[in-house]
Design an enzyme around this catalytic site. Sequence first.
Site, mmCIF file in Angstrom:
data_model
loop_
_atom_site.group_PDB
_atom_site.id
_atom_site.type_symbol
_atom_site.label_atom_id
_atom_site.label_comp_id
_atom_site.label_asym_id
_atom_site.label_seq_id
_atom_site.Cartn_x
_atom_site.Cartn_y
_atom_site.Cartn_z
ATOM 1 N N GLN A 1 0.826 -1.205 0.000
ATOM 2 C CA GLN A 1 0.000 0.000 0.000
ATOM 3 C C GLN A 1 0.857 1.250 0.000
ATOM 4 O O GLN A 1 0.609 2.215 -0.722
ATOM 5 C CB GLN A 1 -0.910 0.005 1.226
ATOM 6 C CG GLN A 1 -1.903 1.148 1.253
ATOM 7 C CD GLN A 1 -2.858 1.100 0.078
ATOM 8 O OE1 GLN A 1 -3.380 0.042 -0.243
ATOM 9 N NE2 GLN A 1 -3.082 2.213 -0.570
ATOM 10 N N HIS B 1 2.241 3.099 -3.148
ATOM 11 C CA HIS B 1 1.494 4.091 -3.927
ATOM 12 C C HIS B 1 2.091 5.481 -3.741
ATOM 13 O O HIS B 1 2.131 6.270 -4.674
ATOM 14 C CB HIS B 1 0.018 4.118 -3.506
ATOM 15 C CG HIS B 1 -0.781 3.002 -4.075
ATOM 16 N ND1 HIS B 1 -1.135 2.952 -5.398
ATOM 17 C CD2 HIS B 1 -1.315 1.903 -3.502
ATOM 18 C CE1 HIS B 1 -1.848 1.866 -5.618
ATOM 19 N NE2 HIS B 1 -1.973 1.206 -4.487
ATOM 20 N N GLU C 1 -10.494 2.577 2.725
ATOM 21 C CA GLU C 1 -10.690 2.206 1.321
ATOM 22 C C GLU C 1 -10.530 0.688 1.164
ATOM 23 O O GLU C 1 -11.386 0.019 0.588
ATOM 24 C CB GLU C 1 -9.669 2.937 0.460
ATOM 25 C CG GLU C 1 -9.719 2.575 -1.010
ATOM 26 C CD GLU C 1 -8.584 3.193 -1.809
ATOM 27 O OE1 GLU C 1 -8.676 3.217 -3.050
ATOM 28 O OE2 GLU C 1 -7.589 3.642 -1.199
ATOM 29 N N HIS C 2 -9.413 0.159 1.636
ATOM 30 C CA HIS C 2 -9.152 -1.284 1.595
ATOM 31 C C HIS C 2 -9.030 -1.811 3.026
ATOM 32 O O HIS C 2 -8.345 -1.195 3.854
ATOM 33 C CB HIS C 2 -7.831 -1.590 0.877
ATOM 34 C CG HIS C 2 -7.715 -1.016 -0.496
ATOM 35 N ND1 HIS C 2 -7.025 0.157 -0.760
ATOM 36 C CD2 HIS C 2 -8.190 -1.454 -1.682
ATOM 37 C CE1 HIS C 2 -7.081 0.412 -2.056
ATOM 38 N NE2 HIS C 2 -7.790 -0.549 -2.638
ATOM 39 N N ASP D 1 -6.897 -5.043 -6.653
ATOM 40 C CA ASP D 1 -6.292 -3.985 -7.462
ATOM 41 C C ASP D 1 -6.245 -4.364 -8.932
ATOM 42 O O ASP D 1 -6.355 -3.505 -9.811
ATOM 43 C CB ASP D 1 -4.868 -3.704 -6.990
ATOM 44 C CG ASP D 1 -4.814 -2.948 -5.676
ATOM 45 O OD1 ASP D 1 -5.846 -2.358 -5.281
ATOM 46 O OD2 ASP D 1 -3.742 -2.938 -5.043
ATOM 47 N N GLU E 1 -48.926 23.896 1.115
ATOM 48 C CA GLU E 1 -47.674 24.499 0.659
ATOM 49 C C GLU E 1 -47.904 25.796 -0.117
ATOM 50 O O GLU E 1 -46.937 26.444 -0.525
ATOM 51 C CB GLU E 1 -46.903 23.490 -0.203
ATOM 52 C CG GLU E 1 -46.424 22.279 0.603
ATOM 53 C CD GLU E 1 -45.501 21.367 -0.189
ATOM 54 O OE1 GLU E 1 -45.412 21.526 -1.428
ATOM 55 O OE2 GLU E 1 -44.867 20.493 0.429
ATOM 56 N N HIS F 1 -50.970 23.853 -8.445
ATOM 57 C CA HIS F 1 -50.782 22.412 -8.314
ATOM 58 C C HIS F 1 -52.112 21.742 -7.963
ATOM 59 O O HIS F 1 -52.495 20.717 -8.543
ATOM 60 C CB HIS F 1 -49.764 22.097 -7.193
ATOM 61 C CG HIS F 1 -48.335 22.275 -7.579
ATOM 62 N ND1 HIS F 1 -47.791 23.482 -7.924
ATOM 63 C CD2 HIS F 1 -47.327 21.358 -7.657
ATOM 64 C CE1 HIS F 1 -46.512 23.329 -8.195
ATOM 65 N NE2 HIS F 1 -46.204 22.048 -8.045
#
Length: 449
Positions: free
Chosen positions: A279, A282, A346-347, A380, A434, A439
């Site tokens: 890791q 990277h 993440e992992h 990966d 409303e 409407h």
Amino acid sequence: MLPIYNFPADSCHIDALRAKLSLKPLLLEGLDDEGAPLLPSLFPGQSAFATVRKILRDVQTRGDTALLEYTEKFDHVSLTPQTMQVPQSAIEAAAKAADKKFLASLDIAIANLRHYQSAMLTQPPPAISLPDGTGKLGVKLTPLNRVGLYVPGGAAAYPTSVLHTAIPAQVAGVENLCLCSPMRHGTVSPAVLTAAHKLGIREIYAVGGAQAIAAMAFGTNTIKSVDKIVGPGNTYVQLAKKELYGIVDIDSFAGPSEVIVLADDTASPQQVAAELLAQAEHAPGSCLLITTSRKLADAVQAEMESQIKKLTREELTRTALQFASAIIVTATHEEALTLVDAFAPEHLQITTVSAREDALRIQHAGAIFIGPFTPVAAGDYLAGPSHVLPTSGTAKFFSGLSADSFRKRTSLIEFDRKSLDALGQAIVDFALVEGFDAHAKSVSRRVTA
């Protein structure tokens, strides 16, 4: 090699531990995707945000001219609108010259990714009736028309970025893909071109950085605009995607890659150390070992020092380990699980006696790798899920990229007269509360007609 902290003895609560580890997005701290400092001299006195906004405005207003000016400035490559697109002959030549083992690996990865993404693709539900049995409700799933893929062109080649972004899009039914990747040493990475060739991607442009993101978002005379931009990139690329979100869709605003290894006494120190170093390679990234075993912590620390000396990217890996990386020893396994969820990695690689059970108990992680024979590298490269995953704790509310990321849902609503007669007054009442009498009348005129 890595500092060892006892939890909670060295920290009264998780936020204090986060602060101690500097676990915050590194994206804005001046490192590019290869771990090198960004150069403030590019635009003296301006922040990265200001730099990116200037690039985006320039490409929006001046199109190809600005795109090519920035390409020459940052990548030192002189292109024209005619030479910006990589010719098909160059794509085919790269594929023809590729190593046979690499081609075989590509075939395995492509088959696995397509198989997994196809199996996971959400199917529209059957027609749904209202509770009283009237009316018809449903959903229509439509693939995006055109998607832009960004593949970095730094010191390493990233053919897997092509596979893990393009294949989910293709499985979803996206028909038009364009790919941008900057030139290095006079060419777009041959490995990237080969992967694109395998997937039938013909529209490839030799441009990168924030300027390429802007070109795909706004469109130029040469590059047609896209609906969504996906793929990794350095600080400028990520900031450009963030700034343009809403003009186009994006996969995520991604920080540096990260891993947590959750391990106990059954884990091999050699394997755990190798996982953490993989890791850190990277650069920058975040590497954490969370364990109840001080014996394992000490063994992993020593093993990392031994293994790192044999890596080709030793210097970058050592630099990466200075950022948001540590070994954390908890008093109980429950505390270890709580920490993992708090960090939302993440992992997550789990090597414990109850690895599968632990994986099911974890609520927040981009991807979980279960057991001693499931390294993160499997995901990966070729396991099947996309490796484009949420970072910086965003796994608490984001999912990884998948085929469903490239389809949009359109609600289908069909009332018959009986349905509107039964529900019309409730709709009118809501509208009047409303203050929207038009409407209300759009309903009442149908009910009384």
